[in-house]
Design a protein around this motif. Structure first.
Motif, PDB file in Angstrom:
ATOM      1  N   GLU A 243      -8.943  43.772  39.241  1.00 46.11           N
ATOM      2  CA  GLU A 243      -7.695  43.154  38.801  1.00 46.11           C
ATOM      3  C   GLU A 243      -7.456  41.850  39.538  1.00 46.11           C
ATOM      4  O   GLU A 243      -7.913  41.650  40.663  1.00 46.11           O
ATOM      5  CB  GLU A 243      -6.510  44.101  39.006  1.00 46.11           C
ATOM      6  CG  GLU A 243      -6.187  44.362  40.461  1.00 46.11           C
ATOM      7  CD  GLU A 243      -5.016  45.310  40.676  1.00 46.11           C
ATOM      8  OE1 GLU A 243      -4.420  45.783  39.695  1.00 46.11           O
ATOM      9  OE2 GLU A 243      -4.704  45.581  41.845  1.00 46.11           O
ATOM     10  N   ARG A 244      -6.740  40.985  38.870  1.00 48.07           N
ATOM     11  CA  ARG A 244      -6.236  39.761  39.486  1.00 48.07           C
ATOM     12  C   ARG A 244      -4.736  39.799  39.256  1.00 48.07           C
ATOM     13  O   ARG A 244      -4.292  39.794  38.110  1.00 48.07           O
ATOM     14  CB  ARG A 244      -6.836  38.512  38.864  1.00 48.07           C
ATOM     15  CG  ARG A 244      -6.248  37.232  39.510  1.00 48.07           C
ATOM     16  CD  ARG A 244      -6.774  35.934  38.928  1.00 48.07           C
ATOM     17  NE  ARG A 244      -8.183  35.758  39.218  1.00 48.07           N
ATOM     18  CZ  ARG A 244      -9.110  35.535  38.293  1.00 48.07           C
ATOM     19  NH1 ARG A 244      -8.802  35.456  37.028  1.00 48.07           N
ATOM     20  NH2 ARG A 244     -10.370  35.375  38.641  1.00 48.07           N
ATOM     21  N   GLY A 245      -3.982  39.860  40.334  1.00 49.72           N
ATOM     22  CA  GLY A 245      -2.543  40.054  40.186  1.00 49.72           C
ATOM     23  C   GLY A 245      -2.294  41.398  39.527  1.00 49.72           C
ATOM     24  O   GLY A 245      -2.787  42.422  39.971  1.00 49.72           O
ATOM     25  N   GLU A 246      -1.568  41.385  38.428  1.00 47.79           N
ATOM     26  CA  GLU A 246      -1.281  42.617  37.692  1.00 47.79           C
ATOM     27  C   GLU A 246      -2.213  42.820  36.500  1.00 47.79           C
ATOM     28  O   GLU A 246      -2.072  43.774  35.755  1.00 47.79           O
ATOM     29  CB  GLU A 246       0.169  42.580  37.185  1.00 47.79           C
ATOM     30  CG  GLU A 246       1.211  42.501  38.290  1.00 47.79           C
ATOM     31  CD  GLU A 246       1.219  43.754  39.147  1.00 47.79           C
ATOM     32  OE1 GLU A 246       1.192  44.875  38.594  1.00 47.79           O
ATOM     33  OE2 GLU A 246       1.238  43.607  40.388  1.00 47.79           O
ATOM     34  N   ARG A 247      -3.170  41.922  36.296  1.00 48.20           N
ATOM     35  CA  ARG A 247      -4.015  41.956  35.098  1.00 48.20           C
ATOM     36  C   ARG A 247      -5.353  42.630  35.374  1.00 48.20           C
ATOM     37  O   ARG A 247      -6.098  42.218  36.270  1.00 48.20           O
ATOM     38  CB  ARG A 247      -4.253  40.536  34.605  1.00 48.20           C
ATOM     39  CG  ARG A 247      -5.067  40.500  33.340  1.00 48.20           C
ATOM     40  CD  ARG A 247      -5.142  39.102  32.760  1.00 48.20           C
ATOM     41  NE  ARG A 247      -5.949  39.154  31.545  1.00 48.20           N
ATOM     42  CZ  ARG A 247      -6.990  38.385  31.309  1.00 48.20           C
ATOM     43  NH1 ARG A 247      -7.345  37.453  32.180  1.00 48.20           N
ATOM     44  NH2 ARG A 247      -7.669  38.506  30.203  1.00 48.20           N
TER      45      ARG A 247
END
Length: 157
Positions: free
Chosen positions: A58-62
């Motif tokens: 994930e990157r951040g919430e994605r």
């Protein structure tokens, strides 16, 4: 990929992981009829997500990708490895692969096998896996069976 974090998936993320797998499969230009037929195969259920068998990137919430390990040592299975279409070609697949093979070694697996999508076979070959056969999964649809031997932190062929 510096800001990408790999972690164990949570059961409540099953629908998001499933949606990612379906988008990733569709990326390769399959017809909707085929995608409808494999819908259940591309479904991750909350009960499948336990321990550290399913790892997400994930990157951040994605969510950008995930993999799923199965099996009992010494033989393991890489059940899934999917990357969000806009992250294909960024090195995320390699990062997930490296994490999966490292996790497999730590669990005592001596080898990993997987059924590869034909479009993904070049990736797995590049990662050091070998084609050891094929499996007919539907009339006229053969999937490459890939294997990598895991040995003391090094890839042996």
């Amino acid at each position: 990929m510096d800001q990408v974090r790999l972690r164990a998936a949570e059961p409540h993320e099953a629908d998001d992981i499933t949606a990612l797998a379906r988008r990733s499969k569709a990326y390769w230009g399959y017809e909707q009829e085929f995608l409808d037929r494999v819908r259940d195969l591309l479904t991750v259920r909350p009960e499948q997500i336990r321990g550290e068998q399913v790892i997400v990137a994930e990157r951040g919430e994605r969510l950008l990708g995930y993999y799923q390990l199965g099996g009992t040592p010494p033989g393991g299975e890489l059940a899934d490895l999917f990357v969000e279409p806009d992250a294909i070609g960024t090195g995320l697949g390699r990062r997930l692969w490296d994490h999966a093979t490292s996790a497999a070694r730590k669990r005592g697996f001596r080898k990993l096998e997987l059924e590869s999508d034909p479009h993904a076979e070049p990736f797995y070959l590049h990662m050091g896996a070998q084609r050891v056969g094929e499996r007919e999964v539907a009339p006229g649809r053969l999937l490459p069976i890939m294997r990598i031997i895991l040995a003391d932190g090094a890839q042996a062929h």
